[in-house]
Every structure is written in C-alpha cells, then in structure tokens.
Design a protein around this motif. Structure first.
Motif, PDB file in Angstrom:
ATOM      1  N   ALA A  92     -14.879 -95.180  20.926  1.00  0.00           N
ATOM      2  CA  ALA A  92     -13.832 -95.327  21.949  1.00  0.00           C
ATOM      3  C   ALA A  92     -12.555 -95.889  21.349  1.00  0.00           C
ATOM      4  CB  ALA A  92     -14.340 -96.224  23.073  1.00  0.00           C
ATOM      5  N   ARG A  93     -12.696 -96.875  20.476  1.00  0.00           N
ATOM      6  CA  ARG A  93     -11.517 -97.484  19.834  1.00  0.00           C
ATOM      7  C   ARG A  93     -10.776 -96.458  18.984  1.00  0.00           C
ATOM      8  NH1 ARG A  93     -14.108-101.068  17.561  1.00  0.00           N
ATOM      9  NH2 ARG A  93     -14.305-100.242  15.456  1.00  0.00           N
ATOM     10  N   GLU A  94     -11.506 -95.701  18.190  1.00  0.00           N
ATOM     11  CA  GLU A  94     -10.878 -94.713  17.318  1.00  0.00           C
ATOM     12  C   GLU A  94     -10.261 -93.564  18.110  1.00  0.00           C
ATOM     13  OE1 GLU A  94     -13.674 -95.500  13.352  1.00  0.00           O
ATOM     14  OE2 GLU A  94     -13.965 -93.673  14.547  1.00  0.00           O
ATOM     15  N   CYS A  95     -10.872 -93.236  19.234  1.00  0.00           N
ATOM     16  CA  CYS A  95     -10.302 -92.210  20.110  1.00  0.00           C
ATOM     17  C   CYS A  95      -8.891 -92.596  20.531  1.00  0.00           C
ATOM     18  CB  CYS A  95     -11.191 -92.027  21.342  1.00  0.00           C
ATOM     19  SG  CYS A  95     -10.462 -91.054  22.677  1.00  0.00           S
ATOM     20  N   VAL A  96      -8.720 -93.812  20.986  1.00  0.00           N
ATOM     21  CA  VAL A  96      -7.403 -94.274  21.435  1.00  0.00           C
ATOM     22  C   VAL A  96      -6.432 -94.357  20.266  1.00  0.00           C
ATOM     23  CG1 VAL A  96      -6.147 -96.159  22.551  1.00  0.00           C
ATOM     24  CG2 VAL A  96      -8.422 -95.511  23.382  1.00  0.00           C
ATOM     25  N   PHE A 134     -11.718 -99.253  24.242  1.00  0.00           N
ATOM     26  CA  PHE A 134     -10.402 -98.915  24.789  1.00  0.00           C
ATOM     27  C   PHE A 134      -9.489-100.137  24.802  1.00  0.00           C
ATOM     28  CE2 PHE A 134     -11.623 -95.013  27.620  1.00  0.00           C
ATOM     29  CZ  PHE A 134     -11.905 -94.299  26.472  1.00  0.00           C
ATOM     30  N   ASP A 135     -10.020-101.272  25.250  1.00  0.00           N
ATOM     31  CA  ASP A 135      -9.211-102.490  25.341  1.00  0.00           C
ATOM     32  C   ASP A 135      -8.719-102.930  23.971  1.00  0.00           C
ATOM     33  OD1 ASP A 135      -9.528-102.583  28.078  1.00  0.00           O
ATOM     34  OD2 ASP A 135     -11.126-104.083  28.042  1.00  0.00           O
ATOM     35  N   GLU A 136      -9.602-102.871  22.970  1.00  0.00           N
ATOM     36  CA  GLU A 136      -9.220-103.288  21.622  1.00  0.00           C
ATOM     37  C   GLU A 136      -8.091-102.408  21.075  1.00  0.00           C
ATOM     38  OE1 GLU A 136     -12.856-103.061  19.447  1.00  0.00           O
ATOM     39  OE2 GLU A 136     -13.681-104.922  20.275  1.00  0.00           O
ATOM     40  N   ALA A 137      -8.222-101.106  21.287  1.00  0.00           N
ATOM     41  CA  ALA A 137      -7.234-100.178  20.725  1.00  0.00           C
ATOM     42  C   ALA A 137      -5.909-100.225  21.468  1.00  0.00           C
ATOM     43  CB  ALA A 137      -7.788 -98.759  20.737  1.00  0.00           C
ATOM     44  N   THR A 138      -5.942-100.327  22.785  1.00  0.00           N
ATOM     45  CA  THR A 138      -4.689-100.373  23.537  1.00  0.00           C
ATOM     46  C   THR A 138      -3.939-101.674  23.249  1.00  0.00           C
ATOM     47  OG1 THR A 138      -5.922-101.172  25.488  1.00  0.00           O
ATOM     48  CG2 THR A 138      -5.435 -98.827  25.384  1.00  0.00           C
ATOM     49  N   ALA A 139      -4.678-102.764  23.056  1.00  0.00           N
ATOM     50  CA  ALA A 139      -4.038-104.033  22.711  1.00  0.00           C
ATOM     51  C   ALA A 139      -3.358-103.918  21.343  1.00  0.00           C
ATOM     52  CB  ALA A 139      -5.059-105.167  22.708  1.00  0.00           C
ATOM     53  N   VAL A 146      -1.691 -95.993  27.584  1.00  0.00           N
ATOM     54  CA  VAL A 146      -2.564 -96.449  28.677  1.00  0.00           C
ATOM     55  C   VAL A 146      -3.742 -95.480  28.737  1.00  0.00           C
ATOM     56  CG1 VAL A 146      -2.747 -96.819  31.169  1.00  0.00           C
ATOM     57  CG2 VAL A 146      -0.631 -97.428  29.969  1.00  0.00           C
ATOM     58  N   VAL A 147      -4.960 -96.008  28.814  1.00  0.00           N
ATOM     59  CA  VAL A 147      -6.159 -95.167  28.803  1.00  0.00           C
ATOM     60  C   VAL A 147      -7.093 -95.570  29.928  1.00  0.00           C
ATOM     61  CG1 VAL A 147      -8.102 -94.325  27.425  1.00  0.00           C
ATOM     62  CG2 VAL A 147      -5.976 -94.934  26.299  1.00  0.00           C
ATOM     63  N   ARG A 148      -7.676 -94.592  30.587  1.00  0.00           N
ATOM     64  CA  ARG A 148      -8.665 -94.828  31.633  1.00  0.00           C
ATOM     65  C   ARG A 148      -9.908 -93.962  31.381  1.00  0.00           C
ATOM     66  NH1 ARG A 148      -5.796 -98.450  32.134  1.00  0.00           N
ATOM     67  NH2 ARG A 148      -4.650 -99.204  33.978  1.00  0.00           N
ATOM     68  N   GLN A 149     -11.025 -94.397  31.930  1.00  0.00           N
ATOM     69  CA  GLN A 149     -12.277 -93.660  31.810  1.00  0.00           C
ATOM     70  C   GLN A 149     -12.477 -92.738  33.013  1.00  0.00           C
ATOM     71  OE1 GLN A 149     -15.902 -95.821  30.820  1.00  0.00           O
ATOM     72  NE2 GLN A 149     -14.736 -97.678  30.382  1.00  0.00           N
ATOM     73  N   GLY A 172     -10.968-100.019  39.057  1.00  0.00           N
ATOM     74  CA  GLY A 172     -10.111-101.189  38.878  1.00  0.00           C
ATOM     75  C   GLY A 172     -10.427-101.975  37.620  1.00  0.00           C
ATOM     76  N   ARG A 173     -11.491-101.572  36.916  1.00  0.00           N
ATOM     77  CA  ARG A 173     -11.859-102.244  35.664  1.00  0.00           C
ATOM     78  C   ARG A 173     -11.852-101.263  34.495  1.00  0.00           C
ATOM     79  NH1 ARG A 173     -17.324-104.919  35.876  1.00  0.00           N
ATOM     80  NH2 ARG A 173     -17.944-103.296  37.367  1.00  0.00           N
ATOM     81  N   GLY A 174     -11.056-100.208  34.632  1.00  0.00           N
ATOM     82  CA  GLY A 174     -10.934 -99.258  33.535  1.00  0.00           C
ATOM     83  C   GLY A 174     -11.379 -97.852  33.866  1.00  0.00           C
ATOM     84  N   VAL A 175     -12.124 -97.691  34.966  1.00  0.00           N
ATOM     85  CA  VAL A 175     -12.582 -96.358  35.367  1.00  0.00           C
ATOM     86  C   VAL A 175     -11.673 -95.826  36.469  1.00  0.00           C
ATOM     87  CG1 VAL A 175     -14.448 -95.025  36.423  1.00  0.00           C
ATOM     88  CG2 VAL A 175     -14.976 -96.749  34.686  1.00  0.00           C
ATOM     89  N   ALA A 176     -11.119 -94.630  36.237  1.00  0.00           N
ATOM     90  CA  ALA A 176     -10.168 -94.061  37.189  1.00  0.00           C
ATOM     91  C   ALA A 176     -10.782 -93.027  38.111  1.00  0.00           C
ATOM     92  CB  ALA A 176      -8.997 -93.422  36.439  1.00  0.00           C
ATOM     93  N   GLY A 177     -11.949 -92.477  37.734  1.00  0.00           N
ATOM     94  CA  GLY A 177     -12.523 -91.441  38.582  1.00  0.00           C
ATOM     95  C   GLY A 177     -13.817 -90.879  38.046  1.00  0.00           C
TER      96      GLY A 177
END
Length: 365
Positions: A92-96, A134-139, A146-149, A172-177
C-alpha cells in the motif's frame, strides 16, 4: 471532446507533470516486481522468475497472452505475497509512492479484503494494514496526494454483505466506498442485491464492474437494479450507440440514460485491450464516448499487468486522438467530480490543485 485550435497538444513530460485523478486501480494489480520477489522469499511462495526484470516481463507476457487462465494466474502470485500485515502495508505504501511520482493527486485504490486472510488476518486487520501504508506514504508526500480505499467483494463468492458492512464501518477512516468485481458472465450483480440495498440505506457510495467482459444487461442491472454510482469500465455501453454512414449518432435508451444522468465510466484503455474489450487505443470506445460528452474518466486498472501508469494511459490517448491539455483537464475534472469524497473536498482539489496545475502547463506555451 474535440481539440480546439487554441489548445496545446502536450508533450509527454507535460502529461507526467499534469495533475491526475485515478478512480479505478487494483492494489493487487500494481505491485513492484522487486517487492513481489522480496515478499515471496519471506513467505516461501514460488515465482515464475527470480529477477525483477524477468518477472516484470513474465507478468506482461501473461497479461498479453490472450489467455484468461494465464491472466488470472498473475493475481495468484500478487495475492499470495499479500497475506501478512507488514506485507500489505508495504504494498500500500509503495502504491501511493508510485502514484505520487506519476503526478496523481487523488486516487481511490480497490482490493478485496477477503482475498488476504489466508495468513490469519481478520478482514478488519487487512483494512488497517492498507490504511497504515497509505497514511505513511501520504504523510511522506507532504500533502501532494490524497488516497482512499474502495473495498471490493468478489462476485463469485458470498461475502458481499460482510464486505459492505466493513466498508461502512471504516467510512470516515480511509474507506470511501464499495466495489464488486470478478467474472461478469454467470455472476450478475443482482446476486448481491442485499449488499447494495444495505449500502443505499447507509448513504454509502459504490461502484460496480460492469460492461467489460459482458454487455448491456450487465450495465443495465448495475444501474437500474443495484443503483451503482459509477460503472467500472462500462465500455460495452458502445453497443447501445449507432453511428450511421454519414457520421450521425443515435443513442439507445440505456446509453442516453447513462449520459443524461452523468453516470461516470471508469475507463481503463490498456487493460481493455488486453481483455479484448477493445481492439486498440485508436479503436477504443473512449474516443466516441468522449466526443459525445459521456462522463468519461481515464484509469489504469492493473499497473503491473498492463505495464502502465496514468501518464502512459493519457499519453496513449494524446497520440491516438490528438487530445490537448484542455481534454486531459476535462478527463481529470470528470474524475474528481465523480470521486467518492465529500463535495467540499472534491471542490478544493479541483480549484486548488487541478485547475492551477493545468493553467501552469498551458502557460508554458
């Protein structure tokens, strides 16, 4: 969207630097080849090649083979190495990181949590591991992306309600749909109607893979029975459009409805060619659908299997159709309008990132 005389046809470097929005990308279809090798060594999974370049070539050849069996085998390897929390977080980190380097400013990344529990993880732990990456990479990217699951259920399984509930629990905690994927033929979306009705009651967003391997009935069911907000691929909507010898166009009732309702089409040109949904980029329905002003978006689907990126996808369209910066901006705003993000957040990215980014490129002359 036809090119205007005062619009600039971009260079490939400008396409790379242009802000891009990605709505249809599979986490298990975008791993770095070296990461697969590293993770396979850790879990003891055998691979068809032990060198990163050779493995990348194997994935590309298998995806281009025309054999569905070989294409699906590629996912056997990526999913197999994503069965622990640290492995999933790394992917996930490398994806972002890869998307940010490609100029993507907003992305929704989908995957099926049910496919990552063989190592003992719970569904909740799988989602948490993805979010950690995701959080590590966006930070680290400093707010450039901005990335959502999107949580995917598999059409041939019976866990769609469970995954729908998981998506709502993580809202609301990273999942959009929510999404549903897998073989279309024989597995209509109406098999999972209870999950879609639940999501609608919960005011939750969802997209449905439809109109790629199967035709208009799949699209019709996804929209009219299940209430999909967006269509994953949707290329077969072209079957409901007639182009006469004189160039005039007539839309069938379903195609007209999709256009009138501005239902977004998550189009993935390179992938669509591999799966036989289109013969070539130049013959891809995206050309006509764009000219007719459907809500077209451009996406990657599986970056590893297709050897692609958002830059590569957009550049291929520039080469095939002569699209300009104005056209690419239109695709990008279409996608941002269609994102499963609150309205004010979508508007902030459109007005604060996308429009200024394209304006700066246009100013280069």
């Amino acid at each position: 969207m036809t090119a205007t005389t005062d619009a600039t046809v971009p260079t490939r470097d400008q396409v790379l630097r242009a802000p891009k929005v990605l709505l249809h990308d599979h986490l298990d279809g975008g791993l770095r080849p070296q990461t697969i090798i590293d993770l396979a060594a850790e879990c003891g999974h055998p691979l068809p090649a032990d060198d990163a370049d050779a493995l990348a070539a194997w994935f590309a050849e298998s995806a281009d083979s025309g054999s569905l069996v070989r294409y699906l085998e590629t996912f056997d390897h990526t999913v197999a190495v994503m069965q622990s929390g640290p492995a999933i977080a790394r992917v996930a980190r490398e994806c972002v990181e890869d998307l940010a380097a490609d100029g993507v400013v907003y992305a929704e990344i989908r995957y099926a949590p049910e496919q990552h529990v063989e190592g003992g993880l719970t569904l909740d732990e799988v989602v948490a591991a993805v979010q950690q990456g995701f959080d590590e990479a966006t930070a680290a990217a400093g707010g450039r992306i901005v990335v959502r699951q999107l949580l995917t259920a598999m059409r041939h399984q019976a866990r769609s309600m469970e995954i729908a509930e998981l998506a709502v629990a993580w809202r609301g905690r990273g999942v959009a749909g929510f999404d549903i994927a897998g073989a279309e033929a024989g597995y209509p979306p109406t098999r999972h109607l209870d999950a879609f009705e639940y999501l609608q009651r919960e005011n939750s967003h969802f997209t449905i893979h439809a109109g790629e391997a199967f035709g208009l009935p799949s699209i019709w069911q996804a929209i009219q029975w299940c209430g999909a907000d967006r269509l994953g691929h949707g290329v077969r909507i072209i079957d409901d459009i007639t182009v006469a010898d004189d160039g005039s166009v007539e839309l069938g009732r379903l195609a007209a409805y999709v256009r009138d309702k501005r239902i977004p089409l998550e189009m993935c040109p390179a992938s669509n060619i591999q799966t036989g949904a289109a013969a070539s980029i130049a013959e891809h329905p995206i050309g006509l659908l764009t000219r007719l002003r459907f809500r077209v978006t451009v996406n990657t689907d599986n970056r590893l299997m297709s050897g692609t990126s958002m830059t590569a996808e957009m550049w291929a369209l520039v080469e095939a159709f002569g699209y300009t910066l104005d056209d690419l901006r239109w695709f990008t705003i279409n996608a941002m309008k269609s994102a499963f993000l609150p309205f004010d957040e979508r508007l902030a990215i459109i007005d604060g990132v996308v429009k200024p980014g394209y304006a700066a490129l246009a100013a280069e002359g």
